[in-house]
Write a protein that holds these residues in place. Structure first.
Motif, mmCIF file in Angstrom:
data_model
loop_
_atom_site.group_PDB
_atom_site.id
_atom_site.type_symbol
_atom_site.label_atom_id
_atom_site.label_comp_id
_atom_site.label_asym_id
_atom_site.label_seq_id
_atom_site.Cartn_x
_atom_site.Cartn_y
_atom_site.Cartn_z
ATOM 1 N N LYS A 223 0.846 -1.197 0.000
ATOM 2 C CA LYS A 223 0.000 0.000 0.000
ATOM 3 C C LYS A 223 0.877 1.241 0.000
ATOM 4 O O LYS A 223 2.068 1.170 0.353
ATOM 5 N N ALA A 224 0.301 2.352 -0.407
ATOM 6 C CA ALA A 224 1.034 3.622 -0.438
ATOM 7 C C ALA A 224 0.247 4.642 0.368
ATOM 8 O O ALA A 224 -0.935 4.866 0.105
ATOM 9 N N ASN A 225 0.915 5.225 1.374
ATOM 10 C CA ASN A 225 0.316 6.305 2.152
ATOM 11 C C ASN A 225 0.867 7.622 1.611
ATOM 12 O O ASN A 225 2.074 7.866 1.712
ATOM 13 N N LEU A 226 0.005 8.441 1.058
ATOM 14 C CA LEU A 226 0.448 9.652 0.371
ATOM 15 C C LEU A 226 -0.229 10.873 0.974
ATOM 16 O O LEU A 226 -1.369 10.779 1.436
ATOM 17 N N LYS A 227 0.472 12.003 0.930
ATOM 18 C CA LYS A 227 -0.116 13.210 1.531
ATOM 19 C C LYS A 227 0.341 14.457 0.793
ATOM 20 O O LYS A 227 1.499 14.549 0.377
ATOM 21 N N SER A 228 -0.578 15.402 0.657
ATOM 22 C CA SER A 228 -0.175 16.742 0.215
ATOM 23 C C SER A 228 -0.830 17.749 1.142
ATOM 24 O O SER A 228 -1.956 17.531 1.605
ATOM 25 N N THR A 229 -0.112 18.836 1.440
ATOM 26 C CA THR A 229 -0.708 19.866 2.291
ATOM 27 C C THR A 229 -0.083 21.232 2.018
ATOM 28 O O THR A 229 1.120 21.327 1.772
ATOM 29 N N LEU A 230 -0.948 22.252 2.075
ATOM 30 C CA LEU A 230 -0.476 23.637 1.947
ATOM 31 C C LEU A 230 -0.536 24.329 3.309
ATOM 32 O O LEU A 230 -0.415 25.539 3.385
ATOM 33 N N THR A 231 -0.733 23.548 4.370
ATOM 34 C CA THR A 231 -0.905 24.162 5.689
ATOM 35 C C THR A 231 0.229 23.846 6.663
ATOM 36 O O THR A 231 0.247 24.352 7.770
ATOM 37 N N GLU A 232 1.167 22.996 6.283
ATOM 38 C CA GLU A 232 2.310 22.711 7.168
ATOM 39 C C GLU A 232 3.512 22.244 6.363
ATOM 40 O O GLU A 232 3.366 21.709 5.268
ATOM 41 N N GLU A 233 4.682 22.488 6.948
ATOM 42 C CA GLU A 233 5.916 21.992 6.326
ATOM 43 C C GLU A 233 5.997 20.505 6.636
ATOM 44 O O GLU A 233 5.868 20.102 7.792
ATOM 45 N N THR A 234 6.207 19.683 5.647
ATOM 46 C CA THR A 234 6.452 18.266 5.910
ATOM 47 C C THR A 234 7.824 17.902 5.343
ATOM 48 O O THR A 234 8.440 18.702 4.633
ATOM 49 N N LYS A 235 8.289 16.703 5.654
ATOM 50 C CA LYS A 235 9.653 16.338 5.237
ATOM 51 C C LYS A 235 9.795 16.223 3.726
ATOM 52 O O LYS A 235 10.872 16.339 3.184
ATOM 53 N N THR A 236 8.669 15.940 3.071
ATOM 54 C CA THR A 236 8.674 15.792 1.615
ATOM 55 C C THR A 236 9.693 14.729 1.169
ATOM 56 O O THR A 236 10.578 14.966 0.353
ATOM 57 N N GLU A 237 9.534 13.567 1.812
ATOM 58 C CA GLU A 237 10.380 12.410 1.503
ATOM 59 C C GLU A 237 9.522 11.335 0.828
ATOM 60 O O GLU A 237 8.296 11.334 0.962
ATOM 61 N N ALA A 238 10.214 10.410 0.180
ATOM 62 C CA ALA A 238 9.531 9.218 -0.348
ATOM 63 C C ALA A 238 10.298 8.011 0.173
ATOM 64 O O ALA A 238 11.485 7.848 -0.135
#
Ligand SMILES: NC(=O)c1ccc[n+]([C@@H]2O[C@H](COP(=O)([O-])OP(=O)(O)OC[C@H]3O[C@@H](n4cnc5c(N)ncnc54)[C@H](OP(=O)(O)O)[C@@H]3O)[C@@H](O)[C@H]2O)c1
Length: 324
Positions: A223-238
């Motif tokens: 499975k793939a857990n994916l996320k996008s957000t314009l409201t917080e800084e995330t690590k932006t890793e894969a």
């Protein structure tokens, strides 16, 4: 033998156009020939900043310039189809920013017009051309650590909500999914393929544009857990969790980066790459080569990949009831 110089035009003098122009100017056998803006003053300033020979105060004027070998479409999402078609109909090869268009039916229309005019068209999914990303896909294909069990990929940053900015403007496709959610989705499609089923939930800004989107893609054995957000800084890793270890594309995974390999015994190594530009030069050089060899489709960012990408986004939008 000297290569033919590819003369580029750019449509839309916004943020990404500037980065693209900066990288284009590092390529010896390519030239920023023309810039078109809705505002001639902005076009002239851009031409002066990035050494373009011509500036146009409308996109239509640029499309009429017979000296252009390639055009880069750098306008907001909702205009990609119209601006690509404008150039294709004037027989100019088109490199169009992501998302290719707003939905699958728009993408099909663009592809059909490119084919009927026999003109090169490609989605500017720059990540596909970056060596660290190709290296990672190669490791996964070779099953370096066995099969993928789980993928986690996120892309998030914070910018204050501002309805004047195209990023939040729903009428031009603003929101997290189309702008940055497309990258984790692209990673999942490139490594695991088309999901059997999709779960998704989203939060909205007051104007209805999605502020964040959480997705789970289900596959037969992964499975793939994916996320996008314009409201917080995330690590932006894969991170690919495989049977015998993990392969992590370090943040920000979609741009020039490094890759960390860790086996199940805890042994770790970091693979680095010698990037000399912002990263757009890789897709530009590929596109130049396609022109020089008279190709009308890319063998890396194929039409099939663009179709699958936008149709998967369409599936996510259906789940979160996001309509444009
Ligand atoms: N590959 C990447 O890394 C990357 C990064 C950022 C963005 N992008 C993509 O590039 C596209 C443009 O993004 P951006 O961040 O450069 O946006 P931006 O700074 O807002 O620039 C977009 C440009 O499009 C033109 N435009 C035409 N009609 C417009 C309208 N009705 N409203 C606003 N602008 C209009 C404007 O140029 P003129 O006024 O000069 O004509 C504007 O400056 C988006 O589709 C985005 O997904 C890709």
């Amino acid at each position: 033998m000297a290569l033919k110089t590819i003369r580029w035009g750019i449509i839309g003098a916004g943020k990404i156009a500037k980065k693209f122009a900066q990288d284009l100017n590092t390529i010896p056998d390519a030239q920023l020939y023309a810039i078109a803006s809705r505002d001639i003053t902005r076009a002239k300033k851009f031409a002066s900043d990035f050494s373009a020979l011509k500036s146009y105060g409308s996109y239509e004027e640029l499309a009429l310039d017979n000296n252009i070998d390639a055009v880069y479409i750098a306008t907001p999402h909702s205009f990609h189809k119209a601006h690509s078609i404008l150039c294709l109909e004037h027989k100019i090869p088109v490199l169009c920013e992501k998302p290719f268009a707003m939905n699958l039916s728009e993408v099909e229309e663009m592809i059909s017009i490119a084919k009927s005019n026999n003109i090169l068209l490609m989605e500017a999914m720059w990540t596909a051309f970056l060596p660290h990303f190709q290296y990672t896909l190669d490791l996964l294909n070779k099953k370096h650590f066995g099969e993928i069990v789980k993928l986690e990929a996120d892309f998030g940053f914070f910018t204050p909500y501002n309805t004047q900015s195209r990023l939040f403007n729903k009428s031009v496709g603003g929101g997290s999914l189309l702008d940055i959610g497309i990258y984790p989705i692209f990673v999942a499609l490139s490594s695991l393929g088309v999901p059997n089923t999709i779960e998704a939930k989203a939060e909205q800004f007051p104007n209805g544009a999605d502020s964040e989107c959480d997705m789970i893609f289900h596959y037969d054995n992964a499975k793939a857990n994916l996320k996008s957000t314009l409201t917080e800084e995330t690590k932006t890793e894969a991170t690919f969790h495989c049977e015998h270890g993990t392969i992590k594309i370090n943040g920000r995974f979609h741009q020039p980066s490094s890759v960390t390999l860790t086996d199940n015994k805890g042994n770790s190594e970091i693979k680095t790459f010698d990037y000399k530009t912002i990263g757009y030069s890789h897709e530009i050089e590929h596109f130049n080569q396609l022109i020089r060899t008279n190709k009308t489709v890319s063998d890396i960012m194929t039409f099939e990949k663009s179709r699958t990408l936008i149709s998967t986004i369409d599936r996510v939008r259906e789940k979160i009831s996001l309509k444009y």
